[in-house]
Scaffold this motif. Structure first.
Motif, PDB file in Angstrom:
ATOM      1  N   LEU A 242       0.899  -1.166   0.077  1.00  0.00           N
ATOM      2  CA  LEU A 242       0.018  -0.015   0.114  1.00  0.00           C
ATOM      3  C   LEU A 242       1.017   1.268  -0.023  1.00  0.00           C
ATOM      4  CD1 LEU A 242      -3.021   1.063   0.457  1.00  0.00           C
ATOM      5  CD2 LEU A 242      -2.510   1.292   2.917  1.00  0.00           C
ATOM      6  N   ARG A 243       1.891   1.373   0.716  1.00  0.00           N
ATOM      7  CA  ARG A 243       2.836   2.479   0.941  1.00  0.00           C
ATOM      8  C   ARG A 243       3.446   2.655  -0.541  1.00  0.00           C
ATOM      9  NH1 ARG A 243       6.322   0.651   4.435  1.00  0.00           N
ATOM     10  NH2 ARG A 243       4.752   0.568   5.991  1.00  0.00           N
TER      11      ARG A 243
ATOM     12  N   PHE B 239      -7.565  -4.643   4.213  1.00  0.00           N
ATOM     13  CA  PHE B 239      -8.109  -3.684   3.012  1.00  0.00           C
ATOM     14  C   PHE B 239      -9.574  -3.384   3.461  1.00  0.00           C
ATOM     15  CE2 PHE B 239      -4.775  -5.055   0.332  1.00  0.00           C
ATOM     16  CZ  PHE B 239      -4.859  -4.207  -0.697  1.00  0.00           C
ATOM     17  N   GLY B 240     -10.147  -4.257   4.395  1.00  0.00           N
ATOM     18  CA  GLY B 240     -11.445  -3.716   4.570  1.00  0.00           C
ATOM     19  C   GLY B 240     -11.189  -2.498   5.865  1.00  0.00           C
ATOM     20  N   PRO B 258      -7.401  10.024  -6.094  1.00  0.00           N
ATOM     21  CA  PRO B 258      -6.582   9.683  -7.027  1.00  0.00           C
ATOM     22  C   PRO B 258      -5.870   7.964  -6.716  1.00  0.00           C
ATOM     23  CG  PRO B 258      -5.746  11.388  -5.641  1.00  0.00           C
ATOM     24  CD  PRO B 258      -7.158  11.047  -5.211  1.00  0.00           C
ATOM     25  N   GLN B 259      -6.064   7.557  -5.517  1.00  0.00           N
ATOM     26  CA  GLN B 259      -5.474   6.305  -5.254  1.00  0.00           C
ATOM     27  C   GLN B 259      -6.264   5.064  -5.639  1.00  0.00           C
ATOM     28  OE1 GLN B 259      -4.502   6.214  -1.243  1.00  0.00           O
ATOM     29  NE2 GLN B 259      -3.770   8.119  -1.382  1.00  0.00           N
ATOM     30  N   ARG B 260      -7.580   5.234  -5.758  1.00  0.00           N
ATOM     31  CA  ARG B 260      -8.841   4.242  -5.968  1.00  0.00           C
ATOM     32  C   ARG B 260      -8.153   3.310  -7.206  1.00  0.00           C
ATOM     33  NH1 ARG B 260     -13.615   6.648  -4.109  1.00  0.00           N
ATOM     34  NH2 ARG B 260     -13.159   6.560  -1.756  1.00  0.00           N
ATOM     35  N   GLY B 261      -7.618   3.819  -8.140  1.00  0.00           N
ATOM     36  CA  GLY B 261      -7.277   2.825  -9.319  1.00  0.00           C
ATOM     37  C   GLY B 261      -6.309   2.000  -8.847  1.00  0.00           C
ATOM     38  N   ARG B 262      -5.205   2.654  -8.201  1.00  0.00           N
ATOM     39  CA  ARG B 262      -3.985   1.961  -7.827  1.00  0.00           C
ATOM     40  C   ARG B 262      -4.599   0.710  -6.826  1.00  0.00           C
ATOM     41  NH1 ARG B 262       0.705   3.701  -9.504  1.00  0.00           N
ATOM     42  NH2 ARG B 262       0.365   5.728 -10.920  1.00  0.00           N
ATOM     43  N   LEU B 263      -5.225   1.078  -5.856  1.00  0.00           N
ATOM     44  CA  LEU B 263      -5.548   0.387  -4.546  1.00  0.00           C
ATOM     45  C   LEU B 263      -6.406  -1.064  -5.443  1.00  0.00           C
ATOM     46  CD1 LEU B 263      -6.982   2.116  -1.826  1.00  0.00           C
ATOM     47  CD2 LEU B 263      -5.063   0.816  -1.989  1.00  0.00           C
TER      48      LEU B 263
END
Lengths: 329, 329
Positions: A242-243, B239-240, B258-263
């Motif tokens: 995640l980091r 993740f939860g 902006p992180q949604r896609g990467r997550l």
């Protein structure tokens, strides 16, 4: 009264002493530090606390890499003397951040067992909500018999009752399939024996450990230790990835700023130190094994846990439960 | 040629057929669908692919909740016929998203064993980097002997050589302490036997599974299954908690956009489906067990894995390794 092994752990004695001072000043706990008086006196003086916390002499100690055998050869180690204080009735619990193998071996050797208990087991609280799930055995017994697993259920149930005030804890048996015929011989036999247990909810699998579907999950010390460490490794892995994800683009990095504080809070909640550590159950006295890398905060949490469990009468509760269960087999 | 069990899995046959079509069109794989011809013909027609993929008739199938016993009673199930195709030399590998217990039992019954192999084992790739760590046995054998663990090392090494082109895979033994004297009897004896193995790096613990410190980690099927599911559960848990953390304040929520896609990318990489699934090793033919909940993408990945392993000659490689190892004991 808590007997605190001042020489166990990677950051002994300074962080241990600092944790003791916090425990006494902020939480009003009663404790005694066990270790070399001169060193401990100086460390206490640094906190202006030399008059607040008594010291009991122990000139020897077990190193972190030393295991069960070394504990036999050191009857005067700080952990052995701490156990001795409980045995003599001067303290009701022991806290140590020393090596798990060393603490378990010393506890088994120097504390009395409880009548009817076949083996003490290590219980670890998992960070489920609303209350933790207690996993045991997390490593004291690599080889067990089905009857021991049934007793572990009683030990864990007494823990959940005492620490989380759960009247009738739900008890699960860790295995590799949710049907009764799955698993190995040990588990199948234990399942039969446990089916008469109040609160028994049946088999649970690895992926159920963090869902809170049971208050107590029972397994042998080999499987329990592997499961616990696998989960710790997986959480560390997920955060590491995640980091990296967060740092991988400037936009994402900017986006993450407001979350940093919250992520840290989450990480801290998952940190085993925050929970006070593992507990060795089934002996005549409470033994809390704090994480070897514990700093002051972790030591304080371990002392609070020891205090809570012994004030809640966990030893009596275990005796009562196991005394009753004798009728079963 | 891959024999694809069209009736195994929660989303059979439609997602299986869709995955087959992708595998053929996008990756040029050769495969045959095994199941009820009329149903499969219609499903293929939906993709305009009725002429591209042959069908082999199997009117029966194993339901997802059915295990080993049912597989004995259904010699004409789609998974049994798929295995039969390999046994007759018409296909080199089997892919199924059916129940693991059913696929393992059918594979053991209907495929030939390899000379010298005591038991087939389930190998699962863990998402370490740069290359996955292969964990086995992940659940085929709840009860094993030390000699079987040594063979699992060979099976896993052949997997790492074939799939990841690692010439000399580092092999670890899963246990509960990094010293040789730790662990249970099984592991201590296996450690002795394995110490002569090329590439043996010694004991590894649960928290090492995702650090990439070994290319192959060997354990019994009970411990392996618990470890694997514990890790899956822990990643899902992390993740939860993270999602909750991100949603817990408006500022954090905005920050996360902006992180949604990467997550999602990260989550997908951790998704077992993305890796093609588990592989049953040690039989005369490659058996890939896709996740029961696989959709088309997962089925395609499983077919690609089967193709890669069988083209890489994993069966021959295993025979050679185990043939040589016979001299050891």
């Amino acid at each position: 009264m808590i007997a605190l092994d001042a020489m166990g752990g990677d950051h002994a004695p300074h962080e241990i002493v600092a944790g003791a001072v916090q425990a006494v000043r902020e939480h009003g706990l009663q404790l005694v530090l066990v270790g070399p008086p001169r060193v401990l006196y100086e460390a206490l003086t640094d906190h202006d606390a030399a008059k607040e916390i008594p010291i009991v002499r122990a000139e020897e100690s077990l190193a972190m890499h030393e295991g069960a055998l070394a504990s036999l050869r050191r009857p005067k180690s700080s952990i052995a003397i701490a156990c001795h204080l409980v045995r003599q009735g001067h303290a009701s619990s022991v806290v140590s951040a020393g090596s798990t193998a060393g603490v378990v071996a010393t506890g088994r050797l120097r504390l009395k067992g409880l009548p009817g208990i076949l083996r003490p087991a290590i219980a670890v609280p998992l960070p489920t909500r609303p209350t933790p799930t207690v996993l045991l055995d997390a490593g004291a017994n690599a080889e067990v018999k089905p009857e021991m697993l049934v007793q572990f259920a009683h030990l864990g149930a007494a823990y959940a009752q005492t620490a989380y005030e759960i009247e009738q804890p739900r008890i699960g048996l860790l295995t590799i399939g949710s049907e009764a015929e799955k698993g190995n011989k040990l588990v199948r036999r234990a399942h039969e024996l446990m089916s008469e247990l109040k609160g028994f909810v049946g088999n649970v699998e690895g992926h159920d450990l963090l869902t809170g579907m049971a208050d107590v999950v029972v397994t042998d010390g080999f499987t329990g230790n592997v499961a616990l460490k696998s989960m710790e490794g997986a959480v560390r892995y997920a955060f590491g990835e995640l980091r990296e994800t967060i740092n991988s683009s400037r936009l994402a990095r900017l986006g993450a700023i407001p979350q940093r504080g919250r992520l840290r809070q989450l990480w801290e909640r998952l940190d085993p130190e925050a929970h006070g550590g593992a507990v060795l159950l089934g002996l005549n006295g409470t033994v809390v094994i704090a994480h070897g890398s514990s700093r002051a905060k972790g030591v304080t949490a371990a002392c609070r846990l020891a205090d809570e469990l012994s004030k809640g009468g966990i030893v009596t509760r275990i005796s009562e439960r196991v005394g009753k269960s004798h009728r079963l087999w």
